[in-house]
Design an enzyme around this catalytic site. Structure first.
Site, PDB file in Angstrom:
ATOM      1  N   ASP A  34       3.535  96.696  23.732  1.00 37.28           N
ATOM      2  CA  ASP A  34       2.301  96.085  23.210  1.00 37.28           C
ATOM      3  C   ASP A  34       1.192  96.168  24.265  1.00 37.28           C
ATOM      4  OD1 ASP A  34       3.496  94.273  24.965  1.00 37.28           O
ATOM      5  OD2 ASP A  34       2.736  92.513  23.885  1.00 37.28           O
ATOM      6  N   ASP A  39       2.451  96.938  30.460  1.00 40.69           N
ATOM      7  CA  ASP A  39       3.107  97.938  29.600  1.00 40.69           C
ATOM      8  C   ASP A  39       2.663  99.334  30.006  1.00 40.69           C
ATOM      9  OD1 ASP A  39       4.174  96.348  26.862  1.00 40.69           O
ATOM     10  OD2 ASP A  39       2.485  95.406  27.858  1.00 40.69           O
TER      11      ASP A  39
END
Length: 343
Positions: A34, A39
């Protein structure tokens, strides 16, 4: 019974390391994300690792709405020159039952530090297949070979195991960034963001995935951080990747060095790339040097504790499956992975 194990450099006592011959093969990953700046850091580490093959990236609501997640994933692949090689799939837009939350204050409203790219790839580059069915398919096509790395709320994984209960048996391993061990939250009083963003999904995954499972929790990430001084040479590399990371990371770097965030840190202030710990464990069996093997579940009903991961050291839950809670890691290997990711 809780088993505290130290892992040597040649063989994991939990039986998770690979024989030498198999180590020469490409390690197959499916990544559920996400993005989110951490990330992005985790994805870029995977893409820079020579013996890793990323089969696909599935996107989930979380740090930002899912359309932003998809756009951000495509941006990351573009700067890494992998846009035409790795398929990206749009996944769940909201949690199974609870209200949607995002992390705009931390990652920027767009998820990548509010540093827009006018030439960013469009959503037309996404695969037509949905993330959940793609996840099931990729794992089923490579039984016993896929390492699933989950750095987002676990909604896509929960939906996948509901549709295909055997999916866990087909995995080589599951690596999660999420949850907590000491009742110390970063989103609620007792809850870590990914689990609070979808407590029911976290509950389903921790109770229905029976493959070897490694969890990088919030407290663990804080206790294994790097000094901020590491970021200077890391971001100063003369590459497009480093310049991209410097742009998207600027907002978060300023935010995490505020007094409010310093109070949330468990063990001092430093550079904590939470999602990268789960990724590093997935791509290198020797990265985790100490872990705790214990049964876990997720609290769903408490007024203050909803979404909190619960450890069962006295085995009152009577669960056969135990997960591996990361305790310590090789930080020198982490530094090298991060440096290499921006070369």
């Amino acid at each position: 019974m809780v088993c505290l194990c130290r892992l040597d450099s040649s063989w994991c006592e939990l039986g998770h390391s690979l024989p030498a011959a198999e180590n020469m093969m490409k390690r197959k990953l499916v990544i559920d994300v996400d993005p989110g700046v951490d990330d992005a850091q985790a994805i870029m580490v995977a893409l820079a690792t020579p013996n890793v093959e990323v089969l696909g990236i599935t996107c989930c609501h979380g740090n930002t709405p899912v359309d932003n997640v998809c756009k951000n994933t495509l941006r990351i692949l573009k700067v890494c020159n992998r846009l035409d090689q790795i398929p990206v799939y749009r996944g769940c837009t909201e949690p199974l039952l609870g209200r949607k939350i995002h992390a705009g204050d931390f990652h920027g409203k767009d998820g990548l530090g509010d540093a827009p790219d006018p030439d960013a790839p469009g959503l037309e580059l996404l695969q037509k297949e949905g993330a959940v069915t793609a996840m099931i398919r990729m794992i089923s096509e490579n039984p016993g070979e896929v390492h699933l790395v989950a750095t987002a709320p676990l909604t896509n994984l929960a939906m996948a195991v509901k549709l295909d209960p055997a999916i866990s048996e087909k995995l080589k391993g599951l690596y999660i960034m999420g949850g907590n061990t000491d009742s110390r939250g970063n989103t609620t009083v007792c809850g870590e963001f990914n689990f609070v963003a979808d407590p029911e999904a976290a509950y389903i995954v921790l109770n229905r995935f029976f493959c070897p499972t490694y969890i990088a929790t919030w407290e663990f990430s804080c206790r294994n951080n790097l000094p901020w001084s590491f970021c200077d040479p890391w971001l100063a590399q003369d590459t497009d990747k480093a310049r991209f990371m410097k742009r998207i990371f600027s907002h978060t770097m300023q935010m995490v060095q505020t007094e409010r965030f310093e109070k949330e840190m468990v063990a001092g202030v430093g550079f904590t790339s939470c999602d990268t710990y789960a990724m590093a464990a997935a791509i290198d069996d020797t990265f985790v040097t100490e872990c705790e093997q214990v049964a876990v579940t997720v609290e769903l009903e408490g007024r203050y504790t909803r979404g909190m991961m619960v450890l069962d050291p006295v085995e009152m839950l009577k669960k056969q499956h135990k997960v591996n809670i990361m305790k310590t890691v090789d930080l020198e290997k982490l530094k090298k992975m991060l440096m290499d990711s921006l070369k």
